[in-house]
Scaffold this motif. Sequence first.
Motif, PDB file in Angstrom:
ATOM      1  N   ARG A 222      64.723  24.413  12.619  1.00 50.89           N
ATOM      2  CA  ARG A 222      65.095  25.303  11.604  1.00 50.89           C
ATOM      3  C   ARG A 222      66.102  26.451  11.962  1.00 50.89           C
ATOM      4  NH1 ARG A 222      60.182  27.475   8.364  1.00 50.89           N
ATOM      5  NH2 ARG A 222      59.403  28.181  10.357  1.00 50.89           N
ATOM      6  N   CYS A 223      66.830  26.359  13.140  1.00 56.28           N
ATOM      7  CA  CYS A 223      67.735  27.368  13.610  1.00 56.28           C
ATOM      8  C   CYS A 223      69.065  26.933  13.345  1.00 56.28           C
ATOM      9  CB  CYS A 223      67.275  27.535  15.213  1.00 56.28           C
ATOM     10  SG  CYS A 223      65.829  28.417  15.526  1.00 56.28           S
ATOM     11  N   SER A 224      69.573  25.981  12.760  1.00 59.66           N
ATOM     12  CA  SER A 224      70.730  25.566  12.186  1.00 59.66           C
ATOM     13  C   SER A 224      71.043  25.506  10.582  1.00 59.66           C
ATOM     14  CB  SER A 224      70.963  24.367  12.870  1.00 59.66           C
ATOM     15  OG  SER A 224      70.243  23.201  12.449  1.00 59.66           O
ATOM     16  N   SER A 225      72.265  25.786  10.416  1.00 65.86           N
ATOM     17  CA  SER A 225      72.469  25.643   8.937  1.00 65.86           C
ATOM     18  C   SER A 225      73.926  25.403   8.840  1.00 65.86           C
ATOM     19  CB  SER A 225      72.179  27.182   8.323  1.00 65.86           C
ATOM     20  OG  SER A 225      72.117  26.915   6.746  1.00 65.86           O
ATOM     21  N   LEU A 226      74.171  25.014   7.348  1.00 64.44           N
ATOM     22  CA  LEU A 226      75.905  24.905   7.138  1.00 64.44           C
ATOM     23  C   LEU A 226      76.210  25.935   6.159  1.00 64.44           C
ATOM     24  CD1 LEU A 226      78.013  22.508   7.341  1.00 64.44           C
ATOM     25  CD2 LEU A 226      77.430  21.759   5.324  1.00 64.44           C
ATOM     26  N   SER A 227      77.405  26.596   6.626  1.00 64.52           N
ATOM     27  CA  SER A 227      77.855  27.739   5.986  1.00 64.52           C
ATOM     28  C   SER A 227      78.582  27.309   4.579  1.00 64.52           C
ATOM     29  CB  SER A 227      79.073  28.425   6.535  1.00 64.52           C
ATOM     30  OG  SER A 227      80.101  27.877   6.873  1.00 64.52           O
ATOM     31  N   VAL A 264      67.025  30.078  10.421  1.00 62.97           N
ATOM     32  CA  VAL A 264      68.472  30.487  10.332  1.00 62.97           C
ATOM     33  C   VAL A 264      69.001  29.827   8.880  1.00 62.97           C
ATOM     34  CG1 VAL A 264      70.815  30.234  10.824  1.00 62.97           C
ATOM     35  CG2 VAL A 264      69.083  30.735  12.520  1.00 62.97           C
ATOM     36  N   HIS A 265      69.319  30.615   8.011  1.00 65.18           N
ATOM     37  CA  HIS A 265      69.808  30.170   6.586  1.00 65.18           C
ATOM     38  C   HIS A 265      71.156  30.789   6.521  1.00 65.18           C
ATOM     39  CE1 HIS A 265      66.348  27.920   5.304  1.00 65.18           C
ATOM     40  NE2 HIS A 265      65.525  29.140   5.684  1.00 65.18           N
ATOM     41  N   TRP A 266      72.001  30.027   5.373  1.00 64.41           N
ATOM     42  CA  TRP A 266      73.020  30.894   4.855  1.00 64.41           C
ATOM     43  C   TRP A 266      73.002  30.994   3.334  1.00 64.41           C
ATOM     44  CZ3 TRP A 266      77.562  32.390   7.487  1.00 64.41           C
ATOM     45  CH2 TRP A 266      78.440  32.748   6.648  1.00 64.41           C
ATOM     46  N   ILE A 273      69.010  35.364   9.634  1.00 66.57           N
ATOM     47  CA  ILE A 273      68.537  34.990  10.784  1.00 66.57           C
ATOM     48  C   ILE A 273      66.915  35.715  11.049  1.00 66.57           C
ATOM     49  CG2 ILE A 273      68.446  35.054  13.504  1.00 66.57           C
ATOM     50  CD1 ILE A 273      71.454  35.014  13.188  1.00 66.57           C
ATOM     51  N   VAL A 274      65.879  34.951  11.236  1.00 67.57           N
ATOM     52  CA  VAL A 274      64.784  35.448  11.468  1.00 67.57           C
ATOM     53  C   VAL A 274      64.438  35.346  12.982  1.00 67.57           C
ATOM     54  CG1 VAL A 274      62.219  35.396  11.078  1.00 67.57           C
ATOM     55  CG2 VAL A 274      63.696  34.964   9.227  1.00 67.57           C
ATOM     56  N   SER A 275      64.256  36.398  13.633  1.00 64.62           N
ATOM     57  CA  SER A 275      64.111  36.338  15.184  1.00 64.62           C
ATOM     58  C   SER A 275      62.725  37.076  15.403  1.00 64.62           C
ATOM     59  CB  SER A 275      65.341  36.919  15.800  1.00 64.62           C
ATOM     60  OG  SER A 275      65.485  38.412  15.477  1.00 64.62           O
ATOM     61  N   LYS A 276      62.233  36.725  16.606  1.00 62.07           N
ATOM     62  CA  LYS A 276      61.035  37.507  17.065  1.00 62.07           C
ATOM     63  C   LYS A 276      61.633  38.964  17.370  1.00 62.07           C
ATOM     64  CE  LYS A 276      57.235  35.975  19.790  1.00 62.07           C
ATOM     65  NZ  LYS A 276      56.014  36.073  18.749  1.00 62.07           N
ATOM     66  N   ASP A 277      60.651  39.687  17.068  1.00 61.98           N
ATOM     67  CA  ASP A 277      60.705  41.074  17.654  1.00 61.98           C
ATOM     68  C   ASP A 277      60.729  41.446  19.027  1.00 61.98           C
ATOM     69  OD1 ASP A 277      60.809  43.781  17.587  1.00 61.98           O
ATOM     70  OD2 ASP A 277      58.786  44.095  16.543  1.00 61.98           O
ATOM     71  N   ARG A 278      61.522  41.928  19.694  1.00 68.07           N
ATOM     72  CA  ARG A 278      61.862  42.122  21.059  1.00 68.07           C
ATOM     73  C   ARG A 278      60.574  42.752  21.763  1.00 68.07           C
ATOM     74  NH1 ARG A 278      68.078  44.582  21.528  1.00 68.07           N
ATOM     75  NH2 ARG A 278      68.968  42.935  20.574  1.00 68.07           N
ATOM     76  N   LYS A 279      59.792  43.281  21.138  1.00 65.65           N
ATOM     77  CA  LYS A 279      58.294  43.953  21.597  1.00 65.65           C
ATOM     78  C   LYS A 279      57.397  43.055  22.086  1.00 65.65           C
ATOM     79  CE  LYS A 279      59.255  48.230  19.280  1.00 65.65           C
ATOM     80  NZ  LYS A 279      58.595  49.473  18.253  1.00 65.65           N
ATOM     81  N   THR A 280      57.689  41.691  21.348  1.00 64.87           N
ATOM     82  CA  THR A 280      56.506  40.709  21.577  1.00 64.87           C
ATOM     83  C   THR A 280      56.960  39.612  22.839  1.00 64.87           C
ATOM     84  OG1 THR A 280      57.380  39.363  19.931  1.00 64.87           O
ATOM     85  CG2 THR A 280      55.768  40.842  19.311  1.00 64.87           C
ATOM     86  N   SER A 281      56.262  38.836  23.173  1.00 61.81           N
ATOM     87  CA  SER A 281      56.520  38.016  24.222  1.00 61.81           C
ATOM     88  C   SER A 281      57.270  36.877  23.616  1.00 61.81           C
ATOM     89  CB  SER A 281      55.014  37.362  24.897  1.00 61.81           C
ATOM     90  OG  SER A 281      54.285  36.850  24.101  1.00 61.81           O
TER      91      SER A 281
END
Length: 932
Positions: A222-227, A264-266, A273-281
Amino acid sequence: MAAYLQWRRFVFFDRETVKEPPGPDGAAAKPFALPPGIAVCDSGRGSLVFGDILAIWFLPRSLQLSSFQAYKLRVTHLYQLKQHSILVSVGEDEEGINPLVKVWNLEKRDGGNPLCTRIFPAIPGNKPTVVSCLTVHENLNFMAIGFADGSVVLTKGDITRDRHSKTQILHEGSYPVTGLAFRQSGKTTHLFVVTTENIQSYMLSVKDYPHLELDNHGCGLRCSSLSDPSQDLQFIVAGNECVYLYQPDERGPCFAFEGQKLIVHWYRGYLIIVSKDRKTSPKSEFAGNEAQNSDKQVLNIYDLCNKFIAYSSIFDDIVDVLAEWGSLYVLTRDGKIHVLQEKDTQTKLEACKSMLFRKNLFEMAINLAKSHHLDSDGLSEIFRQYGDHLYNKGNHDGAIQQYIRTIGKLEPSYVIRKFLDAQRIHNLTAYLQTLHLQSLANADHTTLLLNCYTKLKDSSKLEEFIKTSDSEVRFDVETAIKVLRQAGYYSHAVYLAEKHEHHEWYLKIQLEDIKNYQEALHYIGKLPFEQAESNMKRYGKILMHHVPKETTELLKILCTDYRPSGESDSHGGLEGKKANSEEFIPVFANNSRELKAFLEHMTEVQADSPQGVYDTLLELRLQNWAHEQDEQIKEKLHNEALTLLKSGRFKTVFDKALVLCQMHNFKDGVLYLYEQGKLFQQIMHYHMQNEQYKKVIEVCELYGDQEACLWEQALGYFARKEEDCKEYVAAVLKHIENKNLMPPLLVVQTLAHNSTATLSVIKDYLVNKLQKQSRQIEQDEQRIQKYREETTRIRKEIEELKASPKIFQKTKCSICTSALELPSVHFLCGHSFHQHCFESYSESDSECPTCMPENRKVMDMIRAQEQKRDLHDQFQHQLKCSNDGFSVVADYFGRGVFNKLTLITDLPSGKVATTLEAGLQRELLIHTKRST
C-alpha cells in the motif's frame, strides 16, 4: 531533490469526525462507528466499501450501512471501479491457501445481494500462495493480481465473464509483490509492478508484453499509487527515505520525505502519505501492520507542484484513507471515520497569502493560485503586489515582468506612471509592447510606445513594430502615423500610410514634408477612382504648381477613361470611370497654358463635356486673342474663338457668351450671337454706333421682313444725322413705300428733324403716295356705285316678291338639266328640281341645293362678326399696333361690331302668319302636279 523540512505547511483541510444522524429526540449525535474487524476497504460509485471476516459492507452518504456475505471465511482484498458498478473481491471460502476472486455487479441483484458474475481461483499455476495486491483496469479488459511469492497473474479480456477472458502468469520473482497499477496513455497500456526490491513496467498493448526494470528498490504494501494527469500519470513509490516518481520507461523526480511509509494515495493533485510517527519504533515494511494498534501515525498531504504541505495531522492507527464525495475519509482501527474537507480556493488563498506576502514568497503564492485555478482577477492582484514589491526594492526589470502579467486586468496607467522616468524608458517600452501584442492598447498607448522608440532611437524595434502583417496589427495606425510624422520618421510614416491605405496621410507627408511631388502624383494614379478624384481636388493646385505637365496628363485620364495604374489586365474589359472635368478647372489657376491644353483635349475626346468647359475655353481663347500682338497669331486665335462660338455649345448660355464677347470687344462674335439670338435691332444698333450706314441698310434688307420696324428705326436714325444722308434716306423711303410700312404724315414728321433733309428728298415719295391714294379713291367710288346698284336691284326683287306672285317658268332641272317632270320642287330663288333629284342631293328640305353653299358662306360671315364684336381687347391691341388705325376701325364696322343686333325667332302668340313676307321666310313653295 527537495528537503522535506523546508516545505511550507498550511491547513487547507478541515478535520471532523463523522457522526451518526441525530435521533428523533434531538439528542446530540454520537460518532459513527464501523463494525469491528474491518480489514480491507475501498471507495467509489457513491459508497465506501469495507470487508471483514464475515461480509462486505457498503456505507452510502446517508450513513445507512448495508452488507452481504461474500465469503465463508474472510475477505482479504477489495477493488471498486470508479467508472463502473463493478466490485472485485479476493477472499477465502475454506481453510488453507485457496484464495478466490469474485466479480460483483452492484447494479444487478441475486436474492437481495449483488450479482456475482464470475468466480475463479487466484493461484499462479499450481503453487498455493497468498494474494498481496489487486488492481483492475477501468476498461474492464485487464485485471492483475500480485502474490506474496513474487508472481503476477494477468487476466485479459472481459473480466466479468469466464468465456471472454484469458488468464496467464505475467511476472515471476522471488520478492513479494507490493503494488500494481495500470497506466493508460492514448492506446498504450502499461502495468507497473513493484515488489519489496524492484520496480518494473510492462507494455500490455504489444505482443509478448515487453517489460523494463525501472529501479532496484521497492516499497512496502500500500505504499505505491498512480498520479493523475497533473503529474503526467506517474507511478509513485514511497520508500522510507524518499518518494520516487516513474514514467513507463524511466525514473522521474524524487522527494525526500523521511519516515516509515504505511499508506500512499493520490487525490486531486495531492500526494497523501500515512507514515509512522518518528517517536515510535520502526515496523516491518511488508505485512507489518499487526502490531500498530497503539501506534501514532502521521497523515501528510503534499502539493508536489508547489512544494508545500497542504495538511498534516496525527491519527491513531489508520486502517486506510478513502476518497469519495469530494472529501477524504480516514478510517481508524477503533471504528471511527474522520473526514478531511478541502477548503475552497478563496479561503485557502486568504489563509496563506498573508504569510507568503509577509515573507515575500510571491512565486509560491502564484503557483498555489494557479494550481487551484484561481480566476484571472485574483492572479492579477498577486502579480500586482509582487510587481510593487520588486519595484520598491529597485528591481525594475523584474517588476515590469510582473506588471506585464497583469495586462488585461490592471489599469495600464497604474504601471505607466511608475515608469515615465527617462531612466526606465526601456521597461516602459517592454510593457507597452506587450500591451499592443494583446490588442489592448489605445491611441495614447500607441503614441507613448512610438515616442519611446524614438527617444531610444531604436530603429530596428520601430520597424519591427510597424512592419507587422495586416492580421497582426495591434495598434491604431492613424495615431502611429501622426507620431512618426511629428518625430521626423517620414519614411516609416509613409510606409504605414501606404500599407494600410491611409491615402490622405500618405499624400500629406509626401507633399508637405518630403516634397516628393512626382511620387505623390504617381500614388494618386494608383488609387481607386473616387479617392483619386477627391485627392486631385484637394492637392491638384500644389501638384499643378510643381509638376504641371504630369498633373495635366493625369487629369485628362481622370476625366475621360480612368483606370488605376497597375490594375491587372483581367479588368481591361471593364469600362473606365470619368470625373466631371468642370470641377477641376480651379486646379489650373495661374497656369493658362495647361488649362487650355486640358480644355481642348476634353472638347476633342468628349463632345458632351460640361458647359463650363466650353465657357472657360471660350473665355481663355478670347483673352489670348485680346492680348496677342502678332497679327498672324491673332488671326488664328480669332478663327479659333469664332469656330468655338459656332459649335452650337452656347445656345443655353447665350447671355454668358455674349457678355464674354462684349467684354473682350470681339466684334464678329457679338454679331454672330446677335444673329443667332434674332436680336436684329441690336445688330442694327451696333452698326449705328459704329456709323456704318451701308451695314445699317444691309441689316434692314436682310431682316426687315422678319422685323418691319427696322426700316422705321433706320429712317429715324438717318433723319437725326446732320451730315448728308440723302442716298440712304431715299433707299429707306423706297422700301417703306413698297411695303407700306408707315403713313406719309409720320414719314414727313420723322424727316422734319433733319436740318439737311429738303423737300426734294421726299418729293418722289409723296407724289407716288398721293397718286396711289387717288387711284384707290377712284376704285373705292366705283365699288360703292356698284354696291348701290346691286342694293337697288335686290330691294326691287324683294318688293316684287312681296307684292307680286312668283311664276316658275323653269323647264329644266337645275341638277340634272333634264326636262322637268312632275313631281317637281321650286324655290323662290328661281331654281327648280325633280323631286327625286332634290331628295338625292339636298341636305335640308328647306334650302335650295344650288344656293346653299353661297348662303352658308354669308351665314358664317355673320356668325363670325357676331363672335368678334365683343373682342374689345383684341380690337384695342390691333388698333395700337397697326400702322393704319382707320382701316382697323373700318374693318370692325364692317363686321357689325358696333351695330345693335335684334334677333326675332318667332311671331307673337295668337298672330296668324298671313303675310307673304312671313311665308317667304318660313316655307318652301312645293308645286306638285299629278297626272290623272
